[in-house]
Design a protein around this motif. Structure first.
Motif, PDB file in Angstrom:
ATOM      1  N   CYS A  80       4.213   2.225 -14.480  1.00 49.92           N
ATOM      2  CA  CYS A  80       4.558   2.932 -13.287  1.00 49.92           C
ATOM      3  C   CYS A  80       6.421   2.529 -13.276  1.00 49.92           C
ATOM      4  O   CYS A  80       7.253   2.485 -12.319  1.00 49.92           O
ATOM      5  CB  CYS A  80       4.136   1.730 -12.731  1.00 49.92           C
ATOM      6  SG  CYS A  80       2.539   2.007 -12.050  1.00 49.92           S
ATOM      7  N   GLN A 104       3.289   8.772  -9.183  1.00 50.88           N
ATOM      8  CA  GLN A 104       2.766   8.056  -9.679  1.00 50.88           C
ATOM      9  C   GLN A 104       2.414   8.406 -11.283  1.00 50.88           C
ATOM     10  O   GLN A 104       1.335   9.415 -10.214  1.00 50.88           O
ATOM     11  CB  GLN A 104       1.853   8.120  -8.545  1.00 50.88           C
ATOM     12  CG  GLN A 104       0.192   7.067  -8.769  1.00 50.88           C
ATOM     13  CD  GLN A 104      -0.656   7.177  -7.490  1.00 50.88           C
ATOM     14  OE1 GLN A 104      -0.740   7.525  -6.468  1.00 50.88           O
ATOM     15  NE2 GLN A 104      -2.156   6.253  -8.412  1.00 50.88           N
ATOM     16  N   GLU A 106       4.382  10.189  -4.053  1.00 51.66           N
ATOM     17  CA  GLU A 106       2.733  10.562  -4.618  1.00 51.66           C
ATOM     18  C   GLU A 106       2.596  10.909  -5.719  1.00 51.66           C
ATOM     19  O   GLU A 106       1.441  11.243  -7.004  1.00 51.66           O
ATOM     20  CB  GLU A 106       1.700  11.490  -3.891  1.00 51.66           C
ATOM     21  CG  GLU A 106       1.345  10.233  -2.893  1.00 51.66           C
ATOM     22  CD  GLU A 106       0.795  11.618  -1.237  1.00 51.66           C
ATOM     23  OE1 GLU A 106       0.384  12.818  -1.806  1.00 51.66           O
ATOM     24  OE2 GLU A 106      -0.125  11.119  -0.048  1.00 51.66           O
ATOM     25  N   GLU A 155       0.725  -1.271  -0.006  1.00 58.32           N
ATOM     26  CA  GLU A 155      -0.140   0.212   0.139  1.00 58.32           C
ATOM     27  C   GLU A 155       1.037   1.407  -0.088  1.00 58.32           C
ATOM     28  O   GLU A 155       2.037   1.022   0.744  1.00 58.32           O
ATOM     29  CB  GLU A 155      -0.884  -0.163   0.994  1.00 58.32           C
ATOM     30  CG  GLU A 155      -1.910  -1.293   0.764  1.00 58.32           C
ATOM     31  CD  GLU A 155      -2.816  -0.870   2.464  1.00 58.32           C
ATOM     32  OE1 GLU A 155      -2.899  -0.275   2.817  1.00 58.32           O
ATOM     33  OE2 GLU A 155      -4.041  -1.901   2.326  1.00 58.32           O
ATOM     34  N   LEU A 156       0.266   1.792  -0.597  1.00 60.56           N
ATOM     35  CA  LEU A 156       1.077   3.716  -0.410  1.00 60.56           C
ATOM     36  C   LEU A 156       0.980   4.180   0.502  1.00 60.56           C
ATOM     37  O   LEU A 156      -0.055   4.421   0.865  1.00 60.56           O
ATOM     38  CB  LEU A 156       0.665   4.226  -1.862  1.00 60.56           C
ATOM     39  CG  LEU A 156       1.526   5.351  -1.883  1.00 60.56           C
ATOM     40  CD1 LEU A 156       2.197   4.909  -2.739  1.00 60.56           C
ATOM     41  CD2 LEU A 156       1.013   6.525  -3.450  1.00 60.56           C
ATOM     42  N   LYS A 176      -3.316   2.289 -10.097  1.00 61.29           N
ATOM     43  CA  LYS A 176      -4.110   2.760  -8.552  1.00 61.29           C
ATOM     44  C   LYS A 176      -3.529   2.365  -7.938  1.00 61.29           C
ATOM     45  O   LYS A 176      -1.734   2.607  -8.415  1.00 61.29           O
ATOM     46  CB  LYS A 176      -4.814   1.312  -8.738  1.00 61.29           C
ATOM     47  CG  LYS A 176      -5.610   1.381  -9.560  1.00 61.29           C
ATOM     48  CD  LYS A 176      -6.673  -0.357  -8.880  1.00 61.29           C
ATOM     49  CE  LYS A 176      -7.931  -0.231 -10.243  1.00 61.29           C
ATOM     50  NZ  LYS A 176      -8.907  -1.509  -9.849  1.00 61.29           N
ATOM     51  N   LYS A 177      -2.900   3.298  -6.603  1.00 60.00           N
ATOM     52  CA  LYS A 177      -1.823   3.231  -5.908  1.00 60.00           C
ATOM     53  C   LYS A 177      -1.539   2.110  -5.155  1.00 60.00           C
ATOM     54  O   LYS A 177      -0.288   1.354  -4.831  1.00 60.00           O
ATOM     55  CB  LYS A 177      -3.018   4.046  -4.298  1.00 60.00           C
ATOM     56  CG  LYS A 177      -3.293   5.976  -4.574  1.00 60.00           C
ATOM     57  CD  LYS A 177      -3.848   6.332  -3.044  1.00 60.00           C
ATOM     58  CE  LYS A 177      -4.145   7.503  -3.263  1.00 60.00           C
ATOM     59  NZ  LYS A 177      -4.198   7.894  -2.078  1.00 60.00           N
ATOM     60  N   GLU A 178      -2.664   0.866  -4.722  1.00 63.41           N
ATOM     61  CA  GLU A 178      -1.841  -0.335  -4.536  1.00 63.41           C
ATOM     62  C   GLU A 178      -0.988  -0.661  -6.126  1.00 63.41           C
ATOM     63  O   GLU A 178       0.386  -1.549  -5.127  1.00 63.41           O
ATOM     64  CB  GLU A 178      -2.955  -1.543  -4.206  1.00 63.41           C
ATOM     65  CG  GLU A 178      -3.507  -0.582  -2.913  1.00 63.41           C
ATOM     66  CD  GLU A 178      -4.249  -0.055  -3.187  1.00 63.41           C
ATOM     67  OE1 GLU A 178      -4.661   0.524  -4.052  1.00 63.41           O
ATOM     68  OE2 GLU A 178      -5.232   0.519  -2.211  1.00 63.41           O
ATOM     69  N   TRP A 190       0.862   0.935  -7.857  1.00 63.26           N
ATOM     70  CA  TRP A 190       1.777   1.796  -8.058  1.00 63.26           C
ATOM     71  C   TRP A 190       2.607   1.315  -7.026  1.00 63.26           C
ATOM     72  O   TRP A 190       4.194   1.131  -6.898  1.00 63.26           O
ATOM     73  CB  TRP A 190       2.092   2.935  -8.207  1.00 63.26           C
ATOM     74  CG  TRP A 190       2.648   4.191  -7.203  1.00 63.26           C
ATOM     75  CD1 TRP A 190       2.718   5.094  -6.384  1.00 63.26           C
ATOM     76  CD2 TRP A 190       4.204   5.145  -7.999  1.00 63.26           C
ATOM     77  NE1 TRP A 190       3.427   6.080  -6.505  1.00 63.26           N
ATOM     78  CE2 TRP A 190       4.735   4.979  -7.426  1.00 63.26           C
ATOM     79  CE3 TRP A 190       4.500   3.555  -9.376  1.00 63.26           C
ATOM     80  CZ2 TRP A 190       5.910   6.154  -8.330  1.00 63.26           C
ATOM     81  CZ3 TRP A 190       6.032   4.304  -9.938  1.00 63.26           C
ATOM     82  CH2 TRP A 190       6.457   5.360  -8.858  1.00 63.26           C
ATOM     83  N   ALA A 191       2.428   1.248  -5.568  1.00 57.68           N
ATOM     84  CA  ALA A 191       3.589   0.924  -4.536  1.00 57.68           C
ATOM     85  C   ALA A 191       4.128  -0.114  -4.609  1.00 57.68           C
ATOM     86  O   ALA A 191       4.708  -0.557  -4.416  1.00 57.68           O
ATOM     87  CB  ALA A 191       2.244   0.681  -3.120  1.00 57.68           C
TER      88      ALA A 191
END
Length: 806
Positions: free
Chosen positions: A765, A714, A711, A694-695, A719-721, A723-724
Motif C-alpha cells: 500500500c 489499490q 481503485e 474510506e475509499l 482492504k479498501k479502508e 488502502w484509503a
C-alpha cells in the motif's frame, strides 16, 4: 481627528525593546503636541501585557524633566486633580480597576503649541509557543469590553478604524542570548535581521518605515537549543534596605520539567473534553487586516474540526457556544464515536458569530454544575476574543472550580484581553495561547490537547538546598500546573551572604499519575552582570499579583486592610505599578498658572475590523444592552446609525481610494470573501472517528486525483479502508510535513486503527501510494511497525508518549 473632528494630540510613538533570553525590557516614548488654541488634557487609554511590570513614567516639557512617583491611587488622583485645578501641569499613569491589561495615561494642561515627551518603561516575560519560539507582543488594538448587565461600567475606549490611526510607530528590538539567535519573525513587515556579532548571539530588528500603530506588533524569537532549565541571580539595589525585596538578591528560575518515560508511555487517552466557543458579534471580525485572513469564527470552526478529529476513541466530549445566551450540542457529555462525532461537526459547521454579547459566566457555571465522569478527567478549552468587562468575576469562577478540571484558553484576534486569557489558564491549571494576525490557531490548540492528554500533576512542592546562612522566600504564586517540556517560572528572594563560587539547588517534587516524581536544577549564586533590576521588578510584580488575589479572597475578612497596605507598601518601595497605586508627576517649575478651562481630548486606539456595517451596529447594540442602556434600534435607527457612523468616521478625502476597512458594505464583502478551505482540513474532515478513511470520491478530490485511479492502484491484498488510510497518511507526510504538529495526533489514531485490523499488504500500500501521489515516504516514517524488540502494544504507547512529549 476624532469622531468630533478634534485634533489628536498624540503625534508619534517610539518603542525600543531589549530582549535578553526570556525577558524583554520595553521603553516607549510618546510625543504629544497641542495644536489647538486652548490648553488641553490628553487622555490615552491603551492596552498593556497583563504580566508587564511598569516601573518608570516621566515627562519632559521643554528642558524640564519630571519623573513620576508611585503613590496610593486615591492620593495620586487627588494630586493630579488639584494640580490641574490650580493651573499646573500634571501627568498620571494608572492601571484600570477592572483589568490589569488596560492602562490610562493623562497628560494634563498642555498649553497651546506646547509639546511633551512621555517616557514609559516596563519589563515582561516572553511566552513560549508551540514551535518553541518566544513571543513578544506590543498590543495596539483595544476593543470595547462587553459589560454584562448589572455590572460596573467598564473602561471607556475611544477607537477608530485601523486605517485612520493618526499617529506613527517606530519600533526596534535588540535581542541577546547565551545561545545563537536563529531567526526573528513578525506579523508586521520587518527590515532584515542584523546580527551584531559573529556567533549570532546578538541581533537587532526594526519595523519597516512608515508603519502605523494600527495593529499589534508580534515578534517570534527563535534561539538554538534555548529551552533548557536556567537560573538568573541578580544583586540587590545598593540604596535599598537590607532584608527588603529590593535590597536582597533576587532569583528567577526557568524550569522545564521532564516526565519519566515509563510514566508517559502508560498515558491513558481517557478524558472528558469540553469545548466552549465564543459566538458573540465581535467574532465576526477579521483575524487581521489582510483580506486573506478570514474571520475569527471561521478560524475557530476549522480548529474545532481538527480538535474533534484528534480526540481518542473512548473519551467523552461536548461543545458549548455562547454570546448573550449559550447553547450546547449535547445535553451532557457523550462518548466519542462515529455517530456523536458526525452530529457534533454538522452543528459546528452551522455556527456563526450571531449570539450577540459576550456572556461567558453563564455557560461556565452550567459546565461546572455538571457532574464529572469517573475515570475521565475534565479538560476545558475556551475560545474567545476576550473582550469582557467582568474579567475578575470570570477568573474567580474558574479558580473556585480548579480542583475539578484543567482550563486551556485561547485569545483569538488582536485586542483579546491578556488578563482574561492568562487568568483562565493560570487559575484553571492549564495553558494559554494567543492567536493574532495571520498565525494559524491549529498548532497551538493541538499543543494544548497534548497537554490535556498528559496526566495531571498534583502535590507540587519546592525544596531548596542552599549554603549555610542563605535562605529563600518564594515570591511567585504556588505552582499549580506542570506540563512535559513546558516552562514554569519561579521567583524567589535570597537573604544572607554566600561565599564566592557557592551553588544552590532547587528540587520541584510532585505526584504524576499517582507516582512521586521530582526534577532538580543546580545553579550558581554568582549574580549576573548588566541585568539592572529586571529580576527584582518581575519578582515584585509577581508578588503584587499574588497579594492582589489574596486581597480579593479576603474581601470580607479582617485581613483585607492589612493585605491592601502590604500591596501599596510593596508597590511604592519597588516602584512597580499595582491595581492600588498610580504614577503621579506634577510640574512645579512651570511659570504662570493656566487660567482658562482645560479641554479634554481622548486619544483614539485602533479598533477591530468588521466584515460589514450591519455587524458593527449589531455589536454596538449588544454593548449598549449589556451596559444597561437598553435602547431599541429598529431598521430606521440601524440605517441612520450606519450613515452617522460613516459620516463621523470617514471622509472620502481622508480614506482615499482604499476605502474604509473598519465597516464594509455588501460590495466590500465580496472583495473580502472567505479564503479557500485548507487542503489539510479537507482531508481531515473525511477521517472517521476510529481513525480510518474510506475509499470515496471525496477522498480522491482531497488527494487531487480521481476515484478511478484510487481503485486501479489499490493493491489486491489490501482492504479498501486500509488502502484509503495509507493514502491519507502518505499524503500528510509528503504534502503537510511542515504542519505535522497539527495532524500528528489524528495520524496516531490512524496507526492505532491499522494495527487493530491486523492489516496485511501495508508495504504494498505504501509503495502504491507513493507511486500514485508522486511521493517518496518511507514506511517506517508512518510509525506502522514497532521495533523488533518490543511488543506491538508497547510500541504504540511509545509512539504516543513521544507525541505527548513533543
Amino acid at each position: 481627528m476624532t469622531r468630533e473632528r478634534q485634533a489628536v494630540p498624540l503625534q508619534s510613538v517610539d518603542v525600543q525593546v531589549d530582549v535578553k533570553d526570556h525577558v524583554a525590557t520595553v521603553v516607549s516614548t510618546l510625543l504629544y503636541k497641542n495644536k489647538e488654541e486652548k490648553p488641553i488634557e490628553a487622555v490615552f487609554v491603551f492596552p498593556m501585557p497583563s504580566e508587564a511590570s511598569v516601573y518608570h513614567f516621566s515627562a519632559k516639557v521643554g528642558e524640564t524633566l519630571i519623573v513620576a512617583e508611585v503613590k496610593e491611587k486615591k492620593q495620586a488622583r487627588e494630586e493630579y486633580d488639584d494640580a490641574l485645578s490650580s493651573g499646573q501641569q500634571a501627568f498620571l499613569l494608572e492601571e484600570s480597576d477592572q483589568s490589569p491589561d488596560i492602562f490610562s495615561m493623562s497628560v494634563g494642561s498642555l498649553r497651546p503649541g506646547e509639546s511633551a515627551s512621555i517616557r514609559l518603561e516596563y519589563v515582561t516575560e516572553l511566552d513560549v509557543q508551540a514551535d518553541e519560539a518566544l513571543r513578544f507582543n506590543l498590543p495596539a488594538v483595544l476593543n470595547p469590553r462587553y459589560q454584562p448587565a448589572g455590572t460596573e461600567s467598564s473602561v471607556d475606549v475611544a477607537s477608530v478604524p485601523s486605517s485612520l490611526v493618526p499617529y506613527d510607530l517606530t519600533f526596534s528590538a535588540r535581542v541577546e542570548s547565551s545561545r545563537p539567535v536563529s531567526k526573528v519573525e513578525s506579523t508586521c513587515t520587518l527590515d532584515p535581521v542584523q546580527y551584531l556579532n559573529q556567533d549570532q548571539t546578538k541581533a537587532s530588528v526594526k519595523l519597516a518605515a512608515g508603519h502605523k500603530f494600527d495593529r499589534d506588533v508580534e515578534l517570534l524569537i527563535y534561539y538554538k537549543d534555548s529551552h533548557q532549565p536556567s537560573a538568573v541571580v541578580e544583586a540587590g539595589q545598593a540604596s535599598a534596605k537590607p532584608g527588603s525585596l529590593m535590597g536582597d538578591t533576587a532569583l528567577m528560575l526557568s524550569l522545564y520539567p521532564e516526565f519519566p518515560k515509563h510514566v508517559m508511555s502508560s498515558t491513558s487517552s481517557s478524558g472528558e473534553f469540553v469545548f466552549l466557543l465564543d459566538r458573540s458579534g465581535s467574532m465576526e471580525s477579521f483575524m487581521s487586516d489582510s483580506a486573506k485572513s478570514g474571520s475569527r469564527i471561521d478560524s475557530a470552526r476549522d480548529t474545532l474540526l481538527l480538535l474533534v478529529k484528534s480526540l481518542p476513541m473512548g473519551c467523552y466530549f461536548n461543545i458549548y457556544s455562547f454570546g448573550s445566551s449559550f447553547q450546547q450540542i449535547f445535553k451532557e457529555s457523550v462518548e466519542y464515536n462515529q455517530k456523536t462525532m458526525e452530529e457534533a461537526l454538522e452543528k459546528v459547521k452551522m455556527m456563526d458569530a450571531d449570539l450577540g454579547g459576550t456572556e461567558i459566566l453563564a455557560p461556565l457555571k452550567h459546565i461546572y454544575s455538571q457532574s464529572c465522569i469517573p475515570g475521565h478527567p475534565r479538560q476545558l478549552f475556551v475560545f474567545t476574543d476576550g473582550e469582557v468587562g467582568n474579567t475578575k468575576e470570570v477568573i474567580n469562577l474558574v479558580k473556585s472550580n480548579a480542583d475539578s478540571h484543567r482550563c486551556f484558553s485561547f485569545g483569538i484576534g488582536e485586542g483579546a484581553s491578556s488578563a482574561l486569557i492568562n487568568g483562565l489558564a493560570k487559575e484553571g491549571r492549564g495553558h494559554a495561547h494567543f492567536i493574532t494576525g495571520s498565525g494559524r490557531m491549529q498548532p497551538k490548540v493541538i499543543q494544548s490537547l497534548r497537554f490535556a492528554m498528559q496526566p495531571a500533576v498534583g502535590d507540587i512542592s519546592v525544596k531548596w538546598d542552599l549554603p549555610k546562612g542563605v535562605s529563600a522566600s518564594v515570591l511567585s504564586p504556588p505552582l499549580t500546573s506542570i506540563f512535559q517540556g513546558q516552562r514554569s517560572l519561579l521567583y524567589a528572594q535570597l537573604t544572607g551572604q554566600s561565599e564566592e563560587g557557592a551553588e544552590g539547588c532547587v528540587t520541584v517534587k510532585y505526584s504524576l499519575a499517582g507516582r512521586p516524581t521530582e526534577n532538580k536544577l543546580n545553579f550558581s549564586l554568582k549574580p549576573a552582570e548588566d541585568t539592572g533590576l529586571t529580576m527584582h521588578r518581575l519578582a515584585a510584580r509577581s508578588l503584587v499579583r499574588s497579594l492582589e488575589k489574596k486581597q480579593e479572597d479576603e474581601r470580607e475578612q479582617k485581613d483585607y486592610d492589612a493585605v491592601k497596605k502590604k500591596i501599596i507598601d510593596l508597590s511604592v518601595q519597588s516602584g512597580v505599578s499595582s491595581s492600588l497605586t498610580a504614577f503621579i508627576a506634577v510640574n512645579k517649575t512651570c511659570e504662570g498658572a493656566i487660567q482658562e478651562p482645560v479641554l479634554r481630548r481622548n486619544v483614539p486606539v485602533p479598533g477591530r475590523i468588521y466584515k460589514s456595517a450591519t455587524t458593527r451596529i449589531e455589536a454596538l447594540r449588544s454593548y449598549s444592552l449589556g451596559s444597561g442602556l437598553g435602547f431599541a434600534m429598529d431598521e430606521v435607527v440601524y440605517g441612520s446609525a450606519i450613515e452617522d457612523y460613516d459620516e463621523m468616521m470617514f471622509d472620502e478625502d481622508e480614506v482615499g481610494d482604499a476605502g474604509p476597512d473598519f465597516l464594509m458594505d455588501s460590495h466590500a464583502k465580496a472583495r473580502w470573501s472567505k479564503p479557500q478551505w485548507d487542503p489539510l482540513l479537507e482531508l481531515v474532515s473525511l477521517q472517521k472517528a476510529s481513525g480510518c478513511w474510506e475509499l470515496e470520491p471525496a477522498l480522491a478530490k482531497a488527494l487531487s486525483t480521481t476515484s478511478q485511479d484510487l481503485e486501479n492502484k489499490q493493491p489486491s491484498v489490501a482492504k479498501k479502508e486500509v488502502w484509503a488510510t495509507i493514502l491519507a497518511l502518505v499524503w500528510l507526510h509528503d504534502q503537510k510535513a511542515d504542519a505535522q504538529d497539527e495532524w500528528e495526533l489524528l495520524a496516531m489514531k490512524s496507526v492505532t486503527w491499522l494495527r487493530s485490523q491486523n492489516a496485511v499488504g501495508l508495504t504494498e500500500c505504501v509503495e502504491a501510494a507513493n507511486a500514485l501521489l508522486g511521493s517518496s515516504v518511507n514506511k517506517d516514517v508512518l510509525g506502522l511497525q514497532p521495533t523488533c524488540t518490543e511488543p506491538m502494544e508497547t510500541g504504540l504507547r511509545s509512539n504516543l508518549a513521544q507525541i505527548l512529549q513533543n
